[in-house]
Design a protein around this motif. Structure first.
Motif, mmCIF file in Angstrom:
data_model
loop_
_atom_site.group_PDB
_atom_site.id
_atom_site.type_symbol
_atom_site.label_atom_id
_atom_site.label_comp_id
_atom_site.label_asym_id
_atom_site.label_seq_id
_atom_site.Cartn_x
_atom_site.Cartn_y
_atom_site.Cartn_z
ATOM 1 N N THR A 203 -102.773 27.662 5.763
ATOM 2 C CA THR A 203 -101.420 27.322 6.220
ATOM 3 C C THR A 203 -100.893 28.341 7.232
ATOM 4 N N TRP B 93 -92.608 29.738 0.739
ATOM 5 C CA TRP B 93 -93.221 29.981 -0.566
ATOM 6 C C TRP B 93 -92.233 30.601 -1.554
ATOM 7 N N ALA C 173 -90.772 27.975 -3.745
ATOM 8 C CA ALA C 173 -91.880 27.317 -4.446
ATOM 9 C C ALA C 173 -92.338 28.143 -5.637
ATOM 10 N N PRO D 15 -89.981 22.991 -3.382
ATOM 11 C CA PRO D 15 -90.741 23.148 -2.130
ATOM 12 C C PRO D 15 -89.843 23.479 -0.957
ATOM 13 N N THR E 143 -95.626 23.232 1.076
ATOM 14 C CA THR E 143 -95.425 23.784 -0.264
ATOM 15 C C THR E 143 -95.186 22.686 -1.293
ATOM 16 N N ILE F 272 -98.595 21.946 -2.307
ATOM 17 C CA ILE F 272 -99.115 23.071 -3.097
ATOM 18 C C ILE F 272 -98.531 23.056 -4.507
#
Length: 501
Positions: A61, A310, A313, A319, A324, A327
């Motif tokens: 990413t 992040w 997250a 997110p 994210t 993820i």
């Protein structure tokens, strides 16, 4: 010691390196996005140890967002929406100086911005979470409006910038209304129900229009090389590493506040690196910054935003962007729940994620950028006709590969012609893209706010953070009008002595 052994294990290092190269390929090629790269990798990540899988994902990413600048420097086609924010400036730098310097700024500043974002990821998750909890549709409206205002007012010609933005926003209204669900401007064509694909628009406005523009202008002017030449390896190293670092030291304040702003924007759900790059680069354009300054602000912010996304997250399970969100789905599939439980039960995994962010910033992004310099040198040595053919081919393949829909090729051709007409009329193409990116967000947050308050406009001024952002928009407008008036008076003062003579 066990945490360091996890981070520097051969499996994690190999996953980080391969993930970085994989992300760079998807980021550099228009039509192959970081989201697509991550989506294709997720099935394989399920069969890897969590530390190895997330090491590849973090490197993927981080590198994919930065690698979009490679296409901007080589062929004026941004590989990612974030790169589109400063494509004109970074392309001109590659033309006027050399590609190694342009890619050096993109790579080194992206790496340093990622370091700032990672530092805030490590130490500032909780504090930023408290601030972002205050954001509702009202605050998001004012934040997006700030990005719109800075982009329009930062144009050399405000009226032309406004027209270009309105055109982009008009293109963004094609398809379903995001608030009410009604189809708009589809003219009965089912291919337009989903709207104009953003990547197709990017490729058409920047890539194919460049081919048309070169073909149109080529016979009328003396052919010029697309680059002033490719320097020797030692010169490449100096231009790629040392000169961008000197620029960063000289513009340390611009770098710092762009990285901090980019991290915060990336932290806000739904904002992402493209919004961060547009806002920071436009703010620098407002003050008539140089091309290096505009690129510095945009590149520092976009990768800081990657790390910033992040923060919610990991700490809240919310997110920060599409990447994210994917993820978080992987976390839950593996039986790992983000939030306080993640830090309590999977501290080694969190440490690996932090460590890979640092290593990707320090090693992977500069390495990928340095390899991109030699690719750029090879591309700029090609004859003009062959290079234009490659640009056209990449544009067609990239536009078709997104949806496998031949209709997108017609849209691509129309937007390519539109891009040429805008360039011939000296309209900023970047403002059209700004309208495509921020226009739908502005409309959506406005409509959501209106629907839930029964069309009470005063509700936009009832929350403290919303009032602060509204004042920031007002201050920007007043400040720009004052600067424009001051510049006009200065020009008039210079003209008067000449007229008296």
């Amino acid at each position: 010691m066990s945490i360091l052994s996890h981070i520097f294990s051969p499996e994690v290092l190999l996953a980080m390196f391969l993930g970085g190269l994989y992300g760079a390929v998807f980021g550099a090629i228009p039509g192959l996005t970081a989201t697509l790269a991550l989506s294709l990798f997720i099935p394989f990540a399920l069969f890897l140890p969590p530390e190895v899988g997330f090491a590849a994902i973090v490197s993927l990413t981080a590198t994919a967002i930065f690698a979009g600048d490679i296409g901007s420097v080589l062929v004026r086609i941004p590989g990612t929406p974030a790169s589109a924010a400063y494509t004109e400036e970074i392309y001109d730098l590659g033309q006027e100086q050399d590609p190694s310097y342009a890619l050096g700024i993109a790579s080194i500043l992206s790496a340093l911005g990622s370091l700032v974002g990672t530092g805030l990821l490590v130490v500032g998750a909780y504090g930023m979470a408290v601030v972002a909890r205050q954001f509702s549709s009202f605050e998001y409206f004012w934040l997006v409006l700030l990005g719109v205002s800075s982009g329009i007012l930062g144009s050399p010609h405000v009226l032309k910038g406004l027209v270009a933005f309105a055109l982009g926003m008009l293109l963004a209204t094609i398809g379903y209304d995001p608030a009410l669900g009604h189809p708009r401007f589809t003219f009965g064509n089912p291919n337009l129900l989903g709207g104009v694909d953003f990547i197709v628009a990017l490729i058409g406005l920047f890539g194919l229009s460049e081919v048309f523009y070169q073909l149109l202008k080529g016979p009328q002017i003396k052919p010029q090389p697309l680059s002033p030449g490719f320097p020797r390896p030692r010169e490449v190293a100096r231009r790629f590493f040392l000169d961008p670092l000197r620029l960063t030291v000289r513009e340390w304040w611009l770098f710092l506040h762009s990285s901090l702003l980019g991290t915060f924007i990336g932290f806000l759900p739904g904002a992402g690196s493209d919004t961060a790059a547009w806002i920071t680069s436009n703010l620098k354009r407002l003050t008539r910054g140089t091309k290096e300054q505009v690129v510095l602000a945009g590149t520092a912010a976009n990768n800081a935003a990657v790390a910033g996304a992040w923060i919610p997250a990991l700490s809240l399970g919310i997110p920060g962007d599409t990447l994210t969100a994917i993820i978080l789905g992987l976390f839950l599939t593996l039986g790992i729940h983000p939030g306080p439980e993640l830090f309590r039960n999977h501290l080694n995994l969190v440490a690996v994620i932090y460590g890979v962010f640092l290593l990707a910033s320090v090693v992977i992004m500069p390495l990928v950028g340095y390899l991109g310099v030699f690719l750029a040198g090879f591309a700029f040595k090609l004859p003009r006709g062959i290079l234009l053919g490659i640009i056209a081919g990449v544009s067609l393949i990239g536009a078709y590969a997104i949806n496998n829909n031949p209709f997108d090729l017609y849209v691509l051709a129309l937007l390519g012609v539109l891009g040429v007409l805008l360039r011939l009329g000296d309209f900023p193409v970047g403002q059209v893209v700004l309208g495509l990116v921020l226009g739908p967000m502005l409309e959506q947050h406005f409509m959501v706010s209106m629907i839930k308050t029964h069309w009470n406009l005063l509700s936009f001024f009832e929350r403290p953070v919303a009032i602060l952002l509204a004042l920031a928009n007002l201050g920007l407008l007043v400040g720009m009008l004052w600067l424009r008036l001051k510049q006009a008076r200065r020009l008039q003062a210079l003209r008067n002595p000449l007229e008296e003579r």
